[in-house]
Enzyme design. Structure first.
Site, short mmCIF file in Angstrom:
data_model
loop_
_atom_site.label_atom_id
_atom_site.label_comp_id
_atom_site.label_asym_id
_atom_site.label_seq_id
_atom_site.Cartn_x
_atom_site.Cartn_y
_atom_site.Cartn_z
N SER A 1 0.84 -1.20 0.00
CA SER A 1 0.00 0.00 0.00
C SER A 1 0.87 1.24 0.00
O SER A 1 1.66 1.46 0.93
CB SER A 1 -0.90 0.03 1.24
N HIS B 1 -1.46 -1.34 -4.12
CA HIS B 1 -2.70 -0.96 -3.42
C HIS B 1 -2.72 0.55 -3.17
O HIS B 1 -1.76 1.13 -2.65
CB HIS B 1 -2.73 -1.73 -2.09
N ASP C 1 -4.84 3.63 -1.35
CA ASP C 1 -5.85 3.94 -0.32
C ASP C 1 -6.39 5.34 -0.51
O ASP C 1 -5.73 6.33 -0.19
CB ASP C 1 -5.22 3.81 1.07
N MET D 1 -8.90 8.19 0.58
CA MET D 1 -9.67 8.61 1.78
C MET D 1 -10.22 10.01 1.58
O MET D 1 -9.54 10.87 1.02
CB MET D 1 -8.76 8.59 3.01
N HIS E 1 -8.62 1.05 -3.24
CA HIS E 1 -9.47 0.86 -2.07
C HIS E 1 -10.10 2.21 -1.73
O HIS E 1 -9.44 3.11 -1.24
CB HIS E 1 -8.57 0.34 -0.92
N MET F 1 -12.09 4.48 0.41
CA MET F 1 -12.69 4.74 1.74
C MET F 1 -13.38 6.10 1.64
O MET F 1 -12.95 7.10 2.23
CB MET F 1 -11.58 4.73 2.80
N MET G 1 -11.21 -5.63 6.56
CA MET G 1 -10.33 -4.70 7.25
C MET G 1 -9.90 -5.32 8.58
O MET G 1 -10.74 -5.75 9.36
CB MET G 1 -11.05 -3.37 7.52
N ASP H 1 -6.42 -6.28 5.01
CA ASP H 1 -5.78 -4.96 4.95
C ASP H 1 -5.69 -4.38 6.36
O ASP H 1 -6.72 -4.13 7.00
CB ASP H 1 -6.63 -4.06 4.04
N GLY H 2 -4.46 -4.17 6.82
CA GLY H 2 -4.24 -3.52 8.11
C GLY H 2 -3.40 -4.36 9.05
O GLY H 2 -3.78 -5.48 9.39
N GLY H 3 -2.23 -3.82 9.43
CA GLY H 3 -1.39 -4.49 10.42
C GLY H 3 -0.74 -5.77 9.95
O GLY H 3 -0.38 -6.62 10.76
C1 DX5 Z 1 -5.92 1.62 6.25
C2 DX5 Z 1 -5.56 1.32 4.81
C3 DX5 Z 1 -4.48 0.32 4.64
C4 DX5 Z 1 -3.17 0.76 5.19
C5 DX5 Z 1 -2.49 -0.43 5.75
O1 DX5 Z 1 -6.98 2.52 6.28
O2 DX5 Z 1 -6.68 0.82 4.10
O3 DX5 Z 1 -4.32 -0.10 3.28
O4 DX5 Z 1 -2.31 1.34 4.23
O5 DX5 Z 1 -1.38 0.02 6.40
P1 DX5 Z 1 -0.58 -0.89 7.39
O6 DX5 Z 1 -0.09 -2.08 6.61
O7 DX5 Z 1 0.51 0.01 7.85
O8 DX5 Z 1 -1.51 -1.30 8.50
ZN ZN Z 2 -6.39 -0.27 1.94
#
Ligand code: DX5
Ligand code: ZN
Length: 220
Positions: free
Chosen positions: A7, A32, A34, A36, A65, A67, A136, A174-176
């Site tokens: 990402s 990827h 993101d 927002m 993605h 959001m 997520m 996606d996330g962590g």
């Molecule tokens: C969060 C995003 C993720 C983010 C993940 O809102 O959708 O794609 O970039 O970042 P990491 O891998 O640092 O959790």
């Molecule tokens: Zn994402």
């Protein structure tokens, strides 16, 4: 084998093409993006012009993605920018079936994402129309947050729902995601892994990408 999608949220955007190239050298499969809007999530990132820059920096599929609230009005712009996959949020689209159909009509693969607090059962009536479901594993809005372990149970539920529906959608997380959390998620049935900070905040972006890729190879 499972797919790895770095990402660019955590990348150095002043050097975007080069940062993408470093992940390609480590074996990245998709890129990827993101998006927002400061409404659906409390953060603002970028829109179609950056997706267009990503597209011109790579031959890899571009995974967008969204959001954002009411994604319908911007779908065409993201398709024109070069998105291969467009994922919208279950919680942000009022007429999800129409949105999915529109993404496909525009010639793109369509994904649906759910937040950590949204149950998998919410997807019962939409999952069969999607090419991808994104779970997520953090509350969307920021990179660098910790993986929420309860998503592992949701992966199992989604794998069961896919069987029950005789559907073929990919399951993305996606996330962590890092070198510790990737393994349990893979075992539970994830097909596509998004990783932001564990790749782009590493001292060596190519090595960090390759490390995650090797875990997928060794277990796939
Ligand atoms: C969060 C995003 C993720 C983010 C993940 O809102 O959708 O794609 O970039 O970042 P990491 O891998 O640092 O959790
Ligand atoms: Zn994402």
């Amino acid at each position: 084998m499972a797919i790895l999608a770095p990402s660019i949220l955590s990348a150095d955007l002043s050097n975007l093409a080069q940062q993408i190239r470093l992940t390609e050298m480590g074996g990245a499969d998709w890129i990827h993006c993101d998006v927002m809007d400061g409404h659906f999530v409390p953060n603002l990132t970028f829109g179609p012009i950056v997706v267009d820059a990503v597209k011109r920096s790579t031959h890899l599929p571009v995974d967008v993605h969204l959001m954002i609230k009411d994604p319908d009005k911007l779908l065409e712009n993201f398709v024109k920018a070069g998105a291969n996959y467009i994922t919208v949020h279950y919680e942000a689209a009022a007429h999800l079936n129409r949105t999915i159909n529109r993404i496909k009509e525009l010639g793109c693969k369509a994904g649906v994402s759910i937040n950590p607090a949204t149950p998998v059962q919410s997807l019962e009536d939409i999952a069969e129309y999607a090419d991808l479901i994104l779970l997520m594993s953090v509350n969307p809005g920021f990179g660098g947050q910790s993986f929420i372990p309860n998503v592992l149970k949701k992966i199992h539920e989604l794998v069961e729902l896919r069987k029950k529906l005789h559907a073929k959608f990919l399951i993305e997380i996606d996330g962590g995601i890092d070198n510790k959390t990737i393994q349990p998620a893979l075992k539970a049935g994830i097909d596509v892994f998004v990783a932001g900070s564990s790749i782009f905040k590493a001292d060596n972006i190519t090595a960090a990408t390759a490390e995650l890729k090797n875990i997928l190879k060794a277990n796939g």
